[in-house]
Design a protein around this motif. Sequence first.
Motif, short mmCIF file in Angstrom:
data_model
loop_
_atom_site.label_atom_id
_atom_site.label_comp_id
_atom_site.label_asym_id
_atom_site.label_seq_id
_atom_site.Cartn_x
_atom_site.Cartn_y
_atom_site.Cartn_z
N TYR A 1 0.82 -1.22 0.00
CA TYR A 1 0.00 0.00 0.00
C TYR A 1 0.85 1.26 0.00
O TYR A 1 0.44 2.29 -0.56
CB TYR A 1 -0.99 -0.02 1.17
N ASP A 2 2.04 1.21 0.58
CA ASP A 2 2.94 2.35 0.50
C ASP A 2 3.36 2.61 -0.95
O ASP A 2 3.40 3.76 -1.40
CB ASP A 2 4.19 2.11 1.36
N ARG B 1 1.69 1.56 -3.63
CA ARG B 1 0.48 2.02 -4.34
C ARG B 1 0.28 3.52 -4.16
O ARG B 1 -0.06 4.23 -5.11
CB ARG B 1 -0.76 1.28 -3.82
N ARG B 2 0.50 3.98 -2.94
CA ARG B 2 0.29 5.41 -2.66
C ARG B 2 1.25 6.27 -3.49
O ARG B 2 0.86 7.29 -4.06
CB ARG B 2 0.46 5.68 -1.17
N GLU C 1 0.09 5.70 -7.40
CA GLU C 1 -1.25 6.15 -7.77
C GLU C 1 -1.45 7.64 -7.50
O GLU C 1 -2.25 8.29 -8.18
CB GLU C 1 -2.30 5.30 -7.05
N THR C 2 -0.73 8.19 -6.55
CA THR C 2 -0.79 9.63 -6.36
C THR C 2 -0.22 10.35 -7.58
O THR C 2 -0.79 11.32 -8.08
CB THR C 2 0.00 10.04 -5.09
N ASN D 1 -6.23 10.91 -3.80
CA ASN D 1 -5.69 9.55 -3.85
C ASN D 1 -4.85 9.23 -2.63
O ASN D 1 -4.89 8.12 -2.09
CB ASN D 1 -4.87 9.34 -5.12
N GLU D 2 -4.07 10.19 -2.20
CA GLU D 2 -3.26 10.00 -0.99
C GLU D 2 -4.16 9.68 0.20
O GLU D 2 -3.94 8.70 0.93
CB GLU D 2 -2.46 11.28 -0.71
N SER E 1 -7.27 8.61 0.19
CA SER E 1 -8.02 7.38 -0.04
C SER E 1 -7.21 6.15 0.33
O SER E 1 -7.70 5.23 1.00
CB SER E 1 -8.45 7.30 -1.51
N LEU E 2 -5.95 6.13 -0.08
CA LEU E 2 -5.12 4.95 0.18
C LEU E 2 -4.68 4.86 1.63
O LEU E 2 -4.54 3.76 2.17
CB LEU E 2 -3.91 4.95 -0.77
N VAL E 3 -4.48 5.98 2.27
CA VAL E 3 -4.19 5.97 3.71
C VAL E 3 -5.39 5.40 4.46
O VAL E 3 -5.26 4.56 5.36
CB VAL E 3 -3.85 7.39 4.22
N THR F 1 -5.74 1.64 3.88
CA THR F 1 -4.74 0.91 4.66
C THR F 1 -5.22 0.73 6.10
O THR F 1 -5.14 -0.36 6.67
CB THR F 1 -3.40 1.64 4.65
#
Length: 224
Positions: free
Chosen positions: A84-85, A87-88, A91-92, A203-204, A206-208, A211
């Motif tokens: 996920y790190d 991905r962040r 994707e950001t 996006n940042e 959302s992914l945080v 997680t």
Amino acid sequence: MSKRVEPTLLTDQVFATIHASILSGDLPAGSRLKVRDLAEQVGTSVMPVREAIRRLEEMGLAEREPHKGAVVKSLSFEELIHVYDVRRLLETEAARLGSERITQEDCDRMQSEYELMREAIREQRVIDLLDHDEEMLAILYQAAGNPVLLQMIRTLWQQCRAYKIVGAQGSLDAGKDDSLWRYQQDLVTAARNGDPAAAASVNEASLVDATERIKARLAEQATP
């Protein structure tokens, strides 16, 4: 020529079937991939199944475990956070670049996928909501014009699909589905406005959030 091609095509079909079962959650993380059982289920000999499993191992979707053979790969807690790190990071940047170049026609396509995703959420169809979410994001990321970036992101999606299912199902079970759609709503708006800073920020966040939801869900499942 036909004799050489047919086995390859058969292996492709077997691979596609097993691959789809993993992504749909029918074969969850940790499931054993028994060659003979799978061959019987798909109606083939064992050779195409063995080759399909080898491909899944190369993709990082399957692995070998002592005394078990091939299994659908599970991510350790630490590895999940690493995925996920990454991905962040990717994707950001993909959202930032995509929002600079996306057309209004593609924004309309994003909106359509978003609406289909909302419908899937209302009907609690987890796999469909993830499929529409990923398709909506792919439209934006493709607009960035870097196919390698999109392919790397898709690979990460596949590797963590089992955990995306866990996170989404947890939100639905808790009756807190806003986390499944409010970021996407803001992302469509940012794309329409051609606002790269806003798209990257959404996006940042959302992914945080994703997680943290998955970490909480896994902790609940680990509690006796």
